[in-house]
Write a protein that holds these residues in place. Structure first.
Motif, PDB file in Angstrom:
ATOM      1  N   ALA A  35       8.946   1.639 -14.901  1.00 30.44           N
ATOM      2  CA  ALA A  35       7.579   1.573 -14.377  1.00 30.44           C
ATOM      3  C   ALA A  35       7.006   2.958 -14.109  1.00 30.44           C
ATOM      4  O   ALA A  35       5.891   3.282 -14.525  1.00 30.44           O
ATOM      5  CB  ALA A  35       7.557   0.730 -13.100  1.00 30.44           C
ATOM      6  N   PHE A  80       3.775  -4.665  -3.514  1.00 27.95           N
ATOM      7  CA  PHE A  80       3.249  -3.613  -4.389  1.00 27.95           C
ATOM      8  C   PHE A  80       1.878  -3.996  -4.929  1.00 27.95           C
ATOM      9  O   PHE A  80       0.967  -3.153  -5.009  1.00 27.95           O
ATOM     10  CB  PHE A  80       4.212  -3.361  -5.548  1.00 27.95           C
ATOM     11  CG  PHE A  80       5.352  -2.446  -5.209  1.00 27.95           C
ATOM     12  CD1 PHE A  80       5.119  -1.208  -4.632  1.00 27.95           C
ATOM     13  CD2 PHE A  80       6.661  -2.806  -5.481  1.00 27.95           C
ATOM     14  CE1 PHE A  80       6.163  -0.340  -4.325  1.00 27.95           C
ATOM     15  CE2 PHE A  80       7.715  -1.956  -5.177  1.00 27.95           C
ATOM     16  CZ  PHE A  80       7.470  -0.724  -4.589  1.00 27.95           C
ATOM     17  N   GLU A  95       4.743  -0.946 -10.541  1.00 23.86           N
ATOM     18  CA  GLU A  95       5.924  -1.405  -9.825  1.00 23.86           C
ATOM     19  C   GLU A  95       5.840  -2.914  -9.580  1.00 23.86           C
ATOM     20  O   GLU A  95       6.852  -3.611  -9.561  1.00 23.86           O
ATOM     21  CB  GLU A  95       6.054  -0.660  -8.491  1.00 23.86           C
ATOM     22  CG  GLU A  95       6.490   0.790  -8.622  1.00 23.86           C
ATOM     23  CD  GLU A  95       7.943   0.939  -9.037  1.00 23.86           C
ATOM     24  OE1 GLU A  95       8.656  -0.072  -9.138  1.00 23.86           O
ATOM     25  OE2 GLU A  95       8.361   2.088  -9.280  1.00 23.86           O
TER      26      GLU A  95
END
Length: 302
Positions: A46, A156, A96
């Protein structure tokens, strides 16, 4: 929140729906770029994908725009710095999230940030109605709840949504302070420099693989260069509250991109959710266009 002021002498060639068209085109580009980024994550992770995206986008924008470094105030540079930090944080948190949860739910959660901004920034009650309708569609698109998703991924995605709201505000300010896309190019360079150490630590030499670099550059063009430029131009003529409501289309676009690129099918509930967010966005657009016409129409003589 007042509408961002357009530069003096700015062309009106886009017409009354010009800014709306720019926002929608940017949304399509960024979501298809996001779907491509998901396929790239096994190669670079990521943080590696975010680094490639921001770095390639910064190089392209700096070469094309050649922004002037002199003649800007301390406030101008502060705005660019904040814009770059928000941009980098938004990208990092979102990638993420999609590394842990599917693309559709991630975008669905992320869009809560702009929706919240639209309610807080709007001065008209009708915009709260459109935001509420879009919010209902957002939760339907997530299946009515997110209890089965990775809680870290959900966190996230929500963080990315908060940074998205900050990005909207500072994008509008940057567009007013810098000509063309100069401010965007400088902010992108700030975001790339901030993420470069993270990407090197996370992905290492995988960032130098030619195929990975090529795919990362494609993601940069689709997810950064095109959409951010279009959105910055749109925010010069579109209120932040209306722009934020238009962002409710992102889950629908993401679901379409997921279906076409990642093979994710749509259920009837998701189809209903897409209909709701489209209806909310159309309502927001009609409200904004109606206000624009009311401002320019002459007052009838008595």
């Amino acid at each position: 929140m007042p509408a961002p002021a357009a530069p003096a002498g700015a062309p009106r060639r886009f017409g009354s729906l010009g800014p709306v068209g720019l926002v929608l085109a940017g949304g399509i580009s960024v979501q298809f770029g996001g779907a491509l980024a998901v396929t790239l994550m096994p190669r670079a992770g990521a943080l590696g994908v975010v680094t490639l995206r921001l770095l390639a986008a910064a190089i392209v924008l700096l070469v094309v725009c050649r922004p002037r470094l002199r003649g800007h105030s301390r406030a101008d540079w502060g705005t660019v710095l904040a814009f770059g930090i928000a941009m980098g944080a938004m990208n990092g948190l979102f990638y993420e999230a999609v590394a842990r949860i599917p693309l559709g739910p991630a975008v669905t959660l992320e869009v809560l940030g702009p929706l919240t901004l639209s309610v807080l920034a709007s001065r008209r009650a009708i915009n709260a109605v459109w935001a509420g309708l879009a919010l209902l569609g957002v939760f339907l698109l997530g299946g009515g709840g997110f209890s089965d998703l990775d809680p870290i991924g959900v966190g996230f995605a929500l963080g990315a949504g908060a940074m998205w709201a900050v990005y909207i505000l500072f994008s509008a300010r940057t567009g007013r302070r810098f000509p063309q896309a100069d401010g965007l190019a400088l902010a992108m360079a700030v975001a790339a420099l901030l993420f470069l150490p993270l990407g090197i630590t996370s992905a290492g030499t995988r960032l130098l693989n030619p195929t990975t670099v090529a795919l990362g550059s494609a993601v940069a063009l689709l997810s950064s260069v095109l959409p951010y430029t279009l959105e910055l131009l749109a925010l010069r003529r579109l209120p932040a509250s209306t722009f934020a409501i238009l962002m409710s289309l992102e889950p629908a676009i993401a679901a379409t991109a997921g279906f076409l690129i990642l093979g994710q099918s749509l259920s009837w509930t998701e189809t209903a959710a897409i209909t709701l967010v489209i209806a909310a966005s159309i309502g927001a657009v009609r409200t904004q266009v109606g206000r624009g016409k009311a401002r320019v129409e002459p007052t009838p003589e008595v």
